[in-house]
Scaffold this active site. Structure first.
Site, PDB file in Angstrom:
ATOM      1  N   GLN A  75       0.830  -1.209   0.000  1.00 24.68           N
ATOM      2  CA  GLN A  75       0.000   0.000   0.000  1.00 24.68           C
ATOM      3  C   GLN A  75       0.866   1.262   0.000  1.00 24.68           C
ATOM      4  OE1 GLN A  75      -3.279  -1.979   2.897  1.00 24.68           O
ATOM      5  NE2 GLN A  75      -3.622   0.197   2.543  1.00 24.68           N
TER       6      GLN A  75
ATOM      7  N   ARG B 248      -9.897  -0.279   7.377  1.00 22.99           N
ATOM      8  CA  ARG B 248     -10.723   0.929   7.277  1.00 22.99           C
ATOM      9  C   ARG B 248     -10.793   1.640   8.615  1.00 22.99           C
ATOM     10  NH1 ARG B 248     -14.477  -1.129   2.432  1.00 22.99           N
ATOM     11  NH2 ARG B 248     -14.498   0.924   1.520  1.00 22.99           N
ATOM     12  N   CYS B 249      -9.610   1.830   9.212  1.00 20.30           N
ATOM     13  CA  CYS B 249      -9.590   2.271  10.608  1.00 20.30           C
ATOM     14  C   CYS B 249      -9.274   3.743  10.767  1.00 20.30           C
ATOM     15  CB  CYS B 249      -8.548   1.463  11.358  1.00 20.30           C
ATOM     16  SG  CYS B 249      -6.871   1.888  10.854  1.00 20.30           S
TER      17      CYS B 249
ATOM     18  N   GLU C  25     -12.893   5.174   4.399  1.00 15.87           N
ATOM     19  CA  GLU C  25     -13.061   4.494   5.682  1.00 15.87           C
ATOM     20  C   GLU C  25     -14.303   4.936   6.442  1.00 15.87           C
ATOM     21  OE1 GLU C  25      -8.456   3.681   6.821  1.00 15.87           O
ATOM     22  OE2 GLU C  25      -9.072   5.735   6.559  1.00 15.87           O
TER      23      GLU C  25
HETATM   24  N1  MCN Z   1     -13.651   9.820  -3.719  1.00 14.55           N
HETATM   25  C1  MCN Z   1     -14.497  10.692  -4.392  1.00 14.55           C
HETATM   26  N2  MCN Z   1     -14.849  11.868  -3.809  1.00 14.55           N
HETATM   27  C2  MCN Z   1     -14.429  12.197  -2.561  1.00 14.55           C
HETATM   28  C3  MCN Z   1     -13.600  11.302  -1.851  1.00 14.55           C
HETATM   29  C4  MCN Z   1     -13.207  10.122  -2.479  1.00 14.55           C
HETATM   30  O1  MCN Z   1     -14.925  10.378  -5.495  1.00 14.55           O
HETATM   31  N3  MCN Z   1     -14.765  13.348  -2.000  1.00 14.55           N
HETATM   32  C5  MCN Z   1     -13.163   8.590  -4.363  1.00 14.55           C
HETATM   33  C6  MCN Z   1     -11.668   8.688  -4.611  1.00 14.55           C
HETATM   34  O2  MCN Z   1     -11.364   9.340  -5.783  1.00 14.55           O
HETATM   35  C7  MCN Z   1     -11.238   7.233  -4.604  1.00 14.55           C
HETATM   36  C8  MCN Z   1     -12.185   6.621  -3.578  1.00 14.55           C
HETATM   37  O3  MCN Z   1     -13.320   7.499  -3.483  1.00 14.55           O
HETATM   38  O4  MCN Z   1     -11.431   6.672  -5.868  1.00 14.55           O
HETATM   39  C9  MCN Z   1     -11.548   6.504  -2.176  1.00 14.55           C
HETATM   40  O5  MCN Z   1     -10.867   7.681  -1.893  1.00 14.55           O
HETATM   41  P1  MCN Z   1     -10.266   8.081  -0.456  1.00 14.55           P
HETATM   42  O6  MCN Z   1     -11.347   8.256   0.518  1.00 14.55           O
HETATM   43  O7  MCN Z   1      -9.319   9.187  -0.686  1.00 14.55           O
HETATM   44  O8  MCN Z   1      -9.459   6.774   0.034  1.00 14.55           O
HETATM   45  P2  MCN Z   1      -8.119   6.170  -0.584  1.00 14.55           P
HETATM   46  O9  MCN Z   1      -8.181   6.200  -2.036  1.00 14.55           O
HETATM   47  O10 MCN Z   1      -6.941   6.726   0.107  1.00 14.55           O
HETATM   48  O11 MCN Z   1      -8.308   4.656  -0.180  1.00 14.55           O
HETATM   49  C10 MCN Z   1      -7.953   4.176   1.094  1.00 14.55           C
HETATM   50  C11 MCN Z   1      -9.157   3.676   1.842  1.00 14.55           C
HETATM   51  C12 MCN Z   1      -8.706   2.842   2.968  1.00 14.55           C
HETATM   52  S1  MCN Z   1      -7.582   3.506   4.036  1.00 14.55           S
HETATM   53  C13 MCN Z   1      -9.139   1.563   3.137  1.00 14.55           C
HETATM   54  S2  MCN Z   1      -8.630   0.723   4.507  1.00 14.55           S
HETATM   55  C14 MCN Z   1      -9.994   0.944   2.146  1.00 14.55           C
HETATM   56  C15 MCN Z   1     -10.807   1.943   1.397  1.00 14.55           C
HETATM   57  O12 MCN Z   1     -10.001   2.945   0.957  1.00 14.55           O
HETATM   58  N4  MCN Z   1      -9.457  -0.077   1.413  1.00 14.55           N
HETATM   59  C16 MCN Z   1     -10.131  -0.465   0.273  1.00 14.55           C
HETATM   60  N5  MCN Z   1     -11.637   1.415   0.456  1.00 14.55           N
HETATM   61  C17 MCN Z   1     -11.261   0.285  -0.207  1.00 14.55           C
HETATM   62  N6  MCN Z   1     -11.932  -0.134  -1.313  1.00 14.55           N
HETATM   63  C18 MCN Z   1     -11.485  -1.215  -1.989  1.00 14.55           C
HETATM   64  N7  MCN Z   1     -12.183  -1.603  -3.088  1.00 14.55           N
HETATM   65  N8  MCN Z   1     -10.387  -1.910  -1.603  1.00 14.55           N
HETATM   66  C19 MCN Z   1      -9.700  -1.567  -0.491  1.00 14.55           C
HETATM   67  O13 MCN Z   1      -8.627  -2.242  -0.136  1.00 14.55           O
HETATM   68 CU1  CUM Z   2      -6.410   1.691   8.726  1.00 13.28          CU
HETATM   69  S1  CUM Z   2      -6.896   0.609   7.110  1.00 13.28           S
HETATM   70 MO1  CUM Z   2      -6.673   1.837   5.579  1.00 13.28          MO
HETATM   71  O1  CUM Z   2      -5.765   2.991   6.410  1.00 13.28           O
HETATM   72  O2  CUM Z   2      -5.534   1.182   4.589  1.00 13.28           O
END
Ligand code: MCN
Ligand code: CUM
Length: 808
Positions: free
Chosen positions: A239, A386-387, A762
């Site tokens: 990651q 997702r913490c 998350e």
């Molecule tokens: N997004 C959006 N508009 C926003 C916020 C987000 O359209 N205002 C979209 C983003 O562009 C992205 C998705 O939603 O495509 C998730 O964005 P974001 O919240 O920024 O999270 P990350 O991309 O950093 O993903 C990490 C987060 C975490 S920490 C965990 S744990 C988790 C989660 O994502 N793991 C996942 N969702 C998951 N979903 C899948 N399918 N697989 C995982 O391993």
């Molecule tokens: Cu704490 S689970 Mo996500 O941060 O990859």
């Protein structure tokens, strides 16, 4: 006559922000063309696998590898003794602790890595594992952190000085040989005073059980050392690929430019794939030793039993209020079970993650938090699933405390929340435990949610149900689960967030090609979140080229700019911001090119969707496509050719998404089976980039929340045996258990993020777990229940009904 292309058509053509663009990555995923780490097959590739400890705590008397080495196809067996001369028998953890790569004298949890068998294929490796003879001497096992703090048994002998002295840990003094750290936030004495003098005080102890993210794809890697060129290539389920490159360089001594880390497609991460595991180190060593590529892929049991677990927080709280229900103080103590090594993947300065967001969405003037980290004979980890760095625990804690307080006050729990929410005009709001919430509008979200579900109507129905139950007309109770959460995502400002000293900025680099298409590379890495789809949408809106003409590339450290990776829902808040900022640099140069082509001053053109237009003369314009070509084809005085930009973004603050969830549940008191009638989820993640992807994130997070609240658990017996190491025992919900989710939203943009977006990945899990749990607890509230621990599986629900006398 040709139909005229309207401005709306041009906007639609971009598929920019706000559009439910279909996921571009799904073409390969749905047609079996994904490229996961186990799909990588190299010439002469070997397979490595572990001999693992059957005991949770034992001394290792001897390891005999002779018979294993006789197995056809087995080439080598590595033990700690082989790694020691290289200084690789232990490795640093992200939490400032160190962890055995291979058992060095003893083992501390069941499944711990003892020896690494390298063979021509997986089957020969398995045969070799059977023949490695390890002589163990069993030691007393500690699976309870409270007992651990009282025990004479020293779990980590390596951390105790020769004369029995107890050196400080990474986070200060340690109280006992099995104690890792104490972490405090807020003010103890004033909080105690407020609570001592309050009208009403509610107290509760709760256990947020140990669970596991259990991604569909387990962890794994392929290490390939090219001895001729001195280059190491490491493919893996990472990651945070750049951080892995730096760690590998630091512990192996190979210079960082000679290491290429590649995260190919990842089949779900959920935090399980943030840390560094012994499998990575052993594969690299084995590749260096044999001169051949070495693959290591966990099986399901390896994954569930040994890689980053989640939660395991024992939380005790006191919450005080006036008679009218205004909350005045909050106290929380946590005993955190970290297992045999402290391998939590938190930012360095936060040994208990962001647990100090435990005042939640409420205006609580005084608060105090204390967390004690403890070693036990369980697998290491703790921050995953997702913490948002322990925000799951924090929100579960406060959302249970508010319910318990409502019972004590004999008040409606929705109303109690409403009168304590931080008000819209209080933002930016500095909470008692230190965080500055950037923005929020909780009352609007709450009112919308309660109206959508007809909250009053539900309460009336529930009251009737209680009457009917008492009258013997039904055996089903009805629970209304409420939760309101505030998330804190987007680590983080470099000034207070780093991992192993690496500041938590993120990055985006864009190259516009002459024909008006582009590639953008980021320091993050999608594991299923759809980054290839959504980051292109941000850029489409920023630079006026269609999202379909923009390739998003992540995960290759040779090509992507340095970034800290994807976890903590940080990609949108940090890399999303970098993307917008890099896009704006492209646009600034494009403006100069447009002005030159249109023979006007720079300030006389303005950006409009996909072009620069001469102000006041809309018929005079240059499209971004034309500008892109000109960047490569025209000699423009005082401008370099080409159209590229890079941004490294250090966010000024975290983002604070929030949401309001309601769950309506029927519970059969005779079978303990819950039936979810309705689940309503309102999320506010600021500006929404792709509503369809957001909805998918919410569905996924809620399903994992359902799993954790209603059955999923990594349970140990007294001997430290993992009782739930297979999917026979570890509850993984399928379409069968999953209800229909109703999703909704409000939009409160982040004031400091370039496009106002907050993370969302998350949120549904953070808010979902307390919502499902509160629904169960609420069903039993009329019969005297205040709190029961998760997971609320059928048996535990049945037992609650039994203890409350409902089976008489
Ligand atoms: N997004 C959006 N508009 C926003 C916020 C987000 O359209 N205002 C979209 C983003 O562009 C992205 C998705 O939603 O495509 C998730 O964005 P974001 O919240 O920024 O999270 P990350 O991309 O950093 O993903 C990490 C987060 C975490 S920490 C965990 S744990 C988790 C989660 O994502 N793991 C996942 N969702 C998951 N979903 C899948 N399918 N697989 C995982 O391993
Ligand atoms: Cu704490 S689970 Mo996500 O941060 O990859």
């Amino acid at each position: 006559m040709k139909d005229e292309v309207t401005r709306e058509d041009r906007v639609a053509n971009l598929k920019g922000m706000g559009c439910s663009r279909k996921r571009v990555e799904d073409a390969r995923f749905t047609q079996g063309k994904g490229n996961y780490v186990d799909d990588i097959k190299l010439d002469g590739m070997l397979f490595g696998d572990f001999v693992r400890s059957p005991y949770a705590h034992a001394r290792i008397k001897s390891i005999d590898t002779a018979a294993a080495l006789e197995v056809p196809g087995v080439l080598a067996v590595l033990t700690a003794a082989d790694l020691e001369p290289l200084g690789l028998h232990w490795m640093p953890t992200l939490a400032g602790d160190k962890q055995m790569v291979l058992a060095d004298g003893k083992v501390l949890f069941q499944g711990q890595e003892v020896a690494f068998v390298v063979a021509e294929d997986r089957y020969a490796a398995a045969d070799g594992i059977e023949l490695v003879e390890v002589e163990y001497e069993e030691l007393p096992v500690i699976v309870d952190p409270f007992e651990s703090l009282k025990s004479d048994v020293v779990l980590r002998e390596d951390l105790v000085g020769k004369n029995g002295a107890l050196p400080d840990g990474a986070h200060g003094p340690r109280k006992h040989h099995n104690h890792i750290f104490t972490w405090e936030a807020g003010n103890k004495a004033p909080t105690e005073e407020v609570i001592a003098n309050a009208d009403v005080v509610a107290e509760e102890s709760m256990y947020y059980h140990r669970t596991h993210p259990c991604p569909l794809e387990t962890c794994g890697c392929v290490a390939s050392m090219d001895k001729v060129n001195g280059k190491l290539t490491l493919w893996g389920t990472f990651q945070a690929p750049h951080a892995i490159r730096t760690v590998v360089s630091l512990i192996s001594g190979i210079e960082e430019h000679n290491i290429r880390v590649i995260s190919p497609d990842i089949g779900g991460g959920f935090g399980n794939k943030v840390g560094a595991y012994p499998g990575y180190v052993c594969s690299v060593v084995a590749s260096i030793v044999t001169g051949k590529p070495v693959k290591w892929i966990e099986d399901r049991m390896d994954n569930l039993m040994t890689t980053a677990f989640a939660r395991d927080y024992h939380m005790t709280g006191k919450i005080s209020a006036t008679k009218e229900g205004k909350i005045t103080g909050l106290q929380c103590h946590v005993t955190a079970d970290h297992g045999g090594f402290d391998a939590c993947a938190d930012p360095t300065k936060f040994p208990a993650g962001f647990m100090n967001i435990c005042t939640g969405s409420y205006d609580i003037p005084t608060a105090y938090l204390e967390v004690d980290g403890v070693y036990t004979n369980k697998a290491p980890g703790g921050v995953s699933y997702r913490c948002s760095f322990r925000v799951t625990e924090a929100v579960y804690f406060i959302e249970r405390m508010v319910e318990v307080l409502a019972i004590k006050l004999n008040m409606d729990a929705a109303e109690l929340r409403r009168i304590n929410f931080i008000k819209k005009e209080q933002f930016p709001y500095t909470a008692a435990l230190g965080w500055e919430y950037d923005s929020g509008d909780y009352h609007t979200a709450w009112d919308k949610a309660l109206k959508a579900v007809d909250y009053e109507g539900l309460r009336a129905e529930q009251a009737q149900r209680v009457e009917d139950f008492k009258a013997g007309k039904t055996r089903k109770l009805m629970g209304i689960g409420l939760s309101f959460f505030t998330e804190i995502v987007g680590a983080g400002p470099v000034k207070n967030c780093d991992i192993l000293g690496l500041g938590m900025f993120d990055s985006c680099e864009i190259r516009i090609h002459p024909t008006g298409s582009a590639i953008a590379r980021l320091g993050t890495i999608s594991q299923g979140q759809g980054h290839a789809t959504t980051f292109a949408q941000i850029l489409a809106s920023e630079i006026g080229l269609p999202a379909d003409s923009i390739t998003i590339e992540e995960g290759d450290t040779d090509t992507a700019p340095y970034g800290l990776g994807t976890y903590g829902s940080r990609s949108t808040p940090v890399a999303g911001a970098a993307t917008a900022m890099a896009g704006r640099k492209i646009r600034a140069k494009a403006q100069m090119i447009a002005a030159y082509l249109l023979e006007v001053h720079d300030n006389d053109v303005e950006f409009d969707v996909d072009r620069f237009v001469v102000k006041g003369a809309p018929e005079k314009f240059k499209t971004m496509k034309e500008i892109a070509f000109a960047a490569y084809n025209q000699a423009i005085p005082s401008l370099e050719p080409g159209l590229e930009a890079v941004s490294y973004y250090d966010p000024p603050n975290m983002t604070y998404p929030f949401g309001a969830y309601v769950c309506v549940m029927d519970i059969d008191v005779d079978t303990g089976v819950p039936e979810i009638r309705r689940f309503y989820a309102l999320d506010d993640c600021g500006t929404r980039i792709n509503p369809m992807i957001i909805e998918g994130q919410v569905h996924g997070g809620l399903t994992e929340a359902l799993a954790v609240a209603l059955g999923q658990e990594i349970a140990y017996d007294d001997m430290g045996n993992v009782k739930t190491g297979t999917l026979m025992d570890f509850f993984l919900p399928t379409a069968w258990e999953v209800p229909n989710y109703e999703t909704d939203f409000t939009v409160t943009p982040s004031p400091h993020h370039p496009i106002g977006a907050k993370g969302v990945g998350e949120s549904p899990h953070v808010g979902g777990v307390p919502c499902f749990s509160n629904a169960v607890q609420d069903a039993f509230r009329p019969f005297g229940n205040t709190h029961t621990n998760m997971p609320h599986d059928h048996w535990r629900i049945w037992r609650t009904a039994n203890e409350l006398g409902l089976h008489d």
